[in-house]
Design a protein around this motif. Structure first.
Motif, mmCIF file in Angstrom:
data_model
loop_
_atom_site.group_PDB
_atom_site.id
_atom_site.type_symbol
_atom_site.label_atom_id
_atom_site.label_comp_id
_atom_site.label_asym_id
_atom_site.label_seq_id
_atom_site.Cartn_x
_atom_site.Cartn_y
_atom_site.Cartn_z
ATOM 1 N N LYS A 125 -10.683 1.703 -0.152
ATOM 2 C CA LYS A 125 -9.247 1.349 -0.077
ATOM 3 C C LYS A 125 -8.911 2.254 1.191
ATOM 4 O O LYS A 125 -7.469 2.484 1.054
ATOM 5 C CB LYS A 125 -8.652 1.297 -1.231
ATOM 6 C CG LYS A 125 -8.895 0.541 -2.467
ATOM 7 C CD LYS A 125 -7.881 0.375 -3.498
ATOM 8 C CE LYS A 125 -8.331 -0.464 -4.649
ATOM 9 N NZ LYS A 125 -7.355 -0.457 -5.850
ATOM 10 N N CYS A 126 -9.713 2.652 2.004
ATOM 11 C CA CYS A 126 -9.412 3.634 3.056
ATOM 12 C C CYS A 126 -10.063 2.807 4.333
ATOM 13 O O CYS A 126 -10.960 2.001 4.246
ATOM 14 C CB CYS A 126 -9.995 4.781 2.786
ATOM 15 S SG CYS A 126 -9.184 5.813 1.620
ATOM 16 N N LEU A 164 -2.764 -3.145 1.851
ATOM 17 C CA LEU A 164 -2.406 -2.538 0.269
ATOM 18 C C LEU A 164 -1.303 -2.983 -0.122
ATOM 19 O O LEU A 164 -0.268 -2.627 0.688
ATOM 20 C CB LEU A 164 -2.678 -0.958 0.355
ATOM 21 C CG LEU A 164 -4.116 -0.635 0.492
ATOM 22 C CD1 LEU A 164 -4.176 0.944 0.592
ATOM 23 C CD2 LEU A 164 -5.147 -1.085 -0.620
ATOM 24 N N GLY A 166 0.820 -1.557 -3.069
ATOM 25 C CA GLY A 166 0.610 -0.688 -4.162
ATOM 26 C C GLY A 166 -0.803 -0.157 -4.088
ATOM 27 O O GLY A 166 -1.265 0.299 -3.000
ATOM 28 N N ASP A 167 -1.441 -0.172 -5.478
ATOM 29 C CA ASP A 167 -2.847 0.299 -5.217
ATOM 30 C C ASP A 167 -3.944 -0.927 -5.318
ATOM 31 O O ASP A 167 -5.042 -0.632 -5.500
ATOM 32 C CB ASP A 167 -3.134 1.241 -6.530
ATOM 33 C CG ASP A 167 -2.267 2.116 -6.832
ATOM 34 O OD1 ASP A 167 -2.082 2.956 -5.519
ATOM 35 O OD2 ASP A 167 -1.982 2.651 -7.731
ATOM 36 N N SER A 168 -3.287 -2.175 -5.033
ATOM 37 C CA SER A 168 -4.092 -3.332 -4.883
ATOM 38 C C SER A 168 -4.574 -3.598 -3.575
ATOM 39 O O SER A 168 -3.573 -3.837 -2.501
ATOM 40 C CB SER A 168 -3.519 -4.557 -5.733
ATOM 41 O OG SER A 168 -3.133 -4.256 -7.038
#
Length: 210
Positions: A125-126, A164, A166-168
């Motif tokens: 997720k980066c 993204l 949030g964290d999704s």
């Protein structure tokens, strides 16, 4: 000089003055370019925000504006925007993509293998910055998605940043160069800003529909 004739102290001092002037000119150009780049970035992000505010239910216009600005300012050959459903990536935006590669992208959703850029995006997720996609194991091992990227898209350097909420992970914004030329940290930061704007647009469209 083409003869043995030493320069005088005045001559040496004068050449030092010219050297100082050259240094000043170099610094002026650097500052000018930094200011110009900053203005271009601000103008581009403002343009995308304008499209978001004026077309809250028109995601395609927002995606087109994002891809146009991201590829232009970051000196990329083409760009794609994909949304992620938790398993597959679905192409939602294409800008200047080579026709054969565009057709392959539209044909079916992308299932990202672990060694691909999208696969690493899912795992981390980066931002994933690949300096040369043609020398990585994904291409050497003939991973189908990577083979299409290199042989149909002509891609050598690729950058994909996460969308993204949030964290999704909801998608990825990718820009590509058809030469080995890594992107700068500033360019990566700018594309990440565009990705954030894409998420804002997606959420705005959802709220508008509700």
């Amino acid at each position: 000089r083409f003869e043995v004739r030493a320069f005088s102290d005045k001559h040496i001092a004068l050449v030092r003055t010219f050297a100082d002037q050259a240094a000043i000119a170099i610094e002026n150009v650097r500052l000018f370019n930094e200011t110009k780049e900053a203005l271009e970035r601000q103008t581009a992000t403002a343009e995308v925000l304008r499209v978001i505010s004026s077309s809250p239910n028109d995601l395609q216009s927002v995606f087109d504006a994002i891809l146009d600005n991201a590829t232009r300012i970051c000196d990329a050959h083409f760009g794609t925007l994909l949304l992620y459903d938790g398993t597959l990536f679905h192409v939602q935006g294409l800008h200047n993509v080579p026709p054969a590669f565009a057709e392959a992208l539209r044909r079916e959703p992308r299932r990202a293998g672990p060694t691909t850029g999208l696969g690493r995006l899912v795992a981390t997720k980066c931002p994933v910055h690949i300096h040369d996609v043609a020398v990585e194991s994904a291409y050497v091992d003939r991973e189908p998605m990577r083979v299409q990227t290199v042989e149909l898209g002509g891609v050598r350097t690729a950058l994909v940043v996460p969308l993204l909420k949030g964290d999704s992970l909801v998608g990825g914004l990718q820009i590509c160069r058809q030469e080995v030329k890594p992107f700068t940290d500033k360019q990566i930061g700018l594309v990440s800003t565009f990705a954030d704007q894409a998420v804002i647009a997606i959420e705005n469209a959802r709220l508008f529909q509700e």
